[in-house]
Design an enzyme around this catalytic site. Structure first.
Site, mmCIF file in Angstrom:
data_model
loop_
_atom_site.group_PDB
_atom_site.id
_atom_site.type_symbol
_atom_site.label_atom_id
_atom_site.label_comp_id
_atom_site.label_asym_id
_atom_site.label_seq_id
_atom_site.Cartn_x
_atom_site.Cartn_y
_atom_site.Cartn_z
ATOM 1 N N GLY A 34 47.990 3.185 -4.910
ATOM 2 C CA GLY A 34 47.131 2.037 -4.620
ATOM 3 C C GLY A 34 47.886 0.984 -3.835
ATOM 4 O O GLY A 34 49.095 0.838 -3.985
ATOM 5 N N GLY A 37 48.238 -5.287 -5.030
ATOM 6 C CA GLY A 37 47.215 -6.087 -5.707
ATOM 7 C C GLY A 37 46.050 -5.301 -6.269
ATOM 8 O O GLY A 37 45.044 -5.885 -6.688
ATOM 9 N N GLY A 39 46.104 -3.271 -8.938
ATOM 10 C CA GLY A 39 46.090 -3.204 -10.404
ATOM 11 C C GLY A 39 47.103 -2.267 -11.038
ATOM 12 O O GLY A 39 47.070 -2.045 -12.255
ATOM 13 N N LYS A 40 48.052 -1.762 -10.247
ATOM 14 C CA LYS A 40 49.020 -0.798 -10.778
ATOM 15 C C LYS A 40 49.897 -1.429 -11.875
ATOM 16 O O LYS A 40 50.016 -0.879 -12.976
ATOM 17 C CB LYS A 40 49.908 -0.250 -9.639
ATOM 18 C CG LYS A 40 49.112 0.416 -8.518
ATOM 19 C CD LYS A 40 50.007 0.979 -7.433
ATOM 20 C CE LYS A 40 50.828 -0.061 -6.673
ATOM 21 N NZ LYS A 40 50.007 -1.051 -5.908
ATOM 22 N N THR A 41 50.501 -2.573 -11.537
ATOM 23 C CA THR A 41 51.396 -3.206 -12.511
ATOM 24 C C THR A 41 50.625 -3.673 -13.742
ATOM 25 O O THR A 41 51.099 -3.539 -14.874
ATOM 26 C CB THR A 41 52.135 -4.393 -11.847
ATOM 27 O OG1 THR A 41 52.943 -3.866 -10.787
ATOM 28 C CG2 THR A 41 53.019 -5.125 -12.835
ATOM 29 N N GLU A 156 56.238 1.706 -9.293
ATOM 30 C CA GLU A 156 56.722 1.674 -7.901
ATOM 31 C C GLU A 156 58.236 1.870 -7.754
ATOM 32 O O GLU A 156 58.940 1.003 -7.233
ATOM 33 C CB GLU A 156 56.281 0.373 -7.218
ATOM 34 C CG GLU A 156 54.792 0.409 -6.884
ATOM 35 C CD GLU A 156 54.424 -0.494 -5.712
ATOM 36 O OE1 GLU A 156 55.022 -0.332 -4.626
ATOM 37 O OE2 GLU A 156 53.540 -1.347 -5.886
#
Ligand SMILES: Nc1ncnc2c1ncn2[C@@H]1O[C@H](COP(=O)(O)OP(=O)(O)OP(=O)(O)O)[C@@H](O)[C@H]1O
Ligand SMILES: [Mg+2]
Length: 229
Positions: A34, A37, A39-41, A156
């Site tokens: 993705g 911004g 929404g991964k984290t 990441e």
């Protein structure tokens, strides 16, 4: 091994995840792709328990960990490598890895750690802060693996890292899977890396899962379209 169902997570009044569902089997690696911004984290922080879950559920095996505190999740076998690595710059490489063992009975670094990351053996007496970004990333992963987790969350891992070291990290993750019964969930923007390590790929956009594919069926152009602005 990991089952995430209809996860909603908010920052105050502002909802960032709008019903995320996915699951991952034992020994499977899953990539969450993705753009910035998306929404991964937020997803990873809610899985390790840094952010509270508004609704939905997270199961590890048959245990419901939705409302467990972080330390309980770690005790249940989840390890987390945050975005930006967060190693201790003034501790040596060896000391950094040992911080992962704080709560374990024997404080000995498992032998396979240095086998997976030979560069860390060479540098074991150096300060973490004097390592390159790629070496620090390997250190952060090694620290997480020291506890012998069942589930490894990597946010990441290739961010800001040069291509040759990205290959080393992919190689290490694939070695880990051969050596241990581990489920890996990795967030990524680099498609080639995801294809090197993951069995399945998901795309997250605007806090929703919008695409899922097995590695062998991946339509690379389709995923690249999600990743480009
Ligand atoms: N502490 C916060 N307070 C309020 N909103 C936040 C906070 N952290 C993130 N957000 C918002 O939540 C959404 C998802 O952010 P998140 O950090 O999860 O994205 P990301 O996919 O990890 O991005 P990146 O690739 O840049 O790391 C964004 O709209 C972001 O602005
Ligand atoms: Mg992030």
């Amino acid at each position: 091994m990991l089952r995430v169902k209809d996860l909603h997570v908010a920052y105050g009044q502002s909802e960032a995840l709008h019903g995320i569902s996915f699951s991952s089997a034992k020994k499977e690696t899953v990539a969450i792709m993705g753009r910035n911004g998306m929404g991964k984290t937020t997803l990873f922080k809610s899985l390790i328990g840094i952010l509270p879950i508004k609704s939905g559920s997270v199961h590890v095996g048959d245990q419901d960990i939705t409302h467990d505190e972080s330390f309980r999740r770690v005790a249940k076998g989840i390890a987390y490598v945050p975005q930006g690595r967060m190693i201790f710059p003034l501790l040596t490489v060896e000391e950094n890895i040992k911080t992962g063992l704080e709560n374990s009975k024997n404080k000995i670094i498992p032998e396979d750690i240095y086998a997976m990351f030979p560069v860390l053996w060479e540098m074991r007496r150096r300060k973490g802060g004097n390592l390159s970004g790629g070496q620090q990333q390997q250190l952060a992963i090694a620290r997480a693996l020291a506890t012998d987790p069942r589930i490894l969350l990597l946010d990441e891992p290739t961010e800001g890292i040069q291509p040759s070291i990205i290959k080393d990290i992919a190689h290490a993750l694939n070695e880990i899977r051969k050596l241990r019964d581990i489920t890996i969930i990795v967030s990524e923007q680099v498609l080639s890396f995801a294809l090197d390590v993951a069995d399945r790929l998901f795309v997250i956009e605007g806090g929703r899962m919008v695409h899922e594919t097995a590695r062998q069926d991946t339509d690379q152009d389709h995923i690249k379209a999600y990743l480009s602005v």
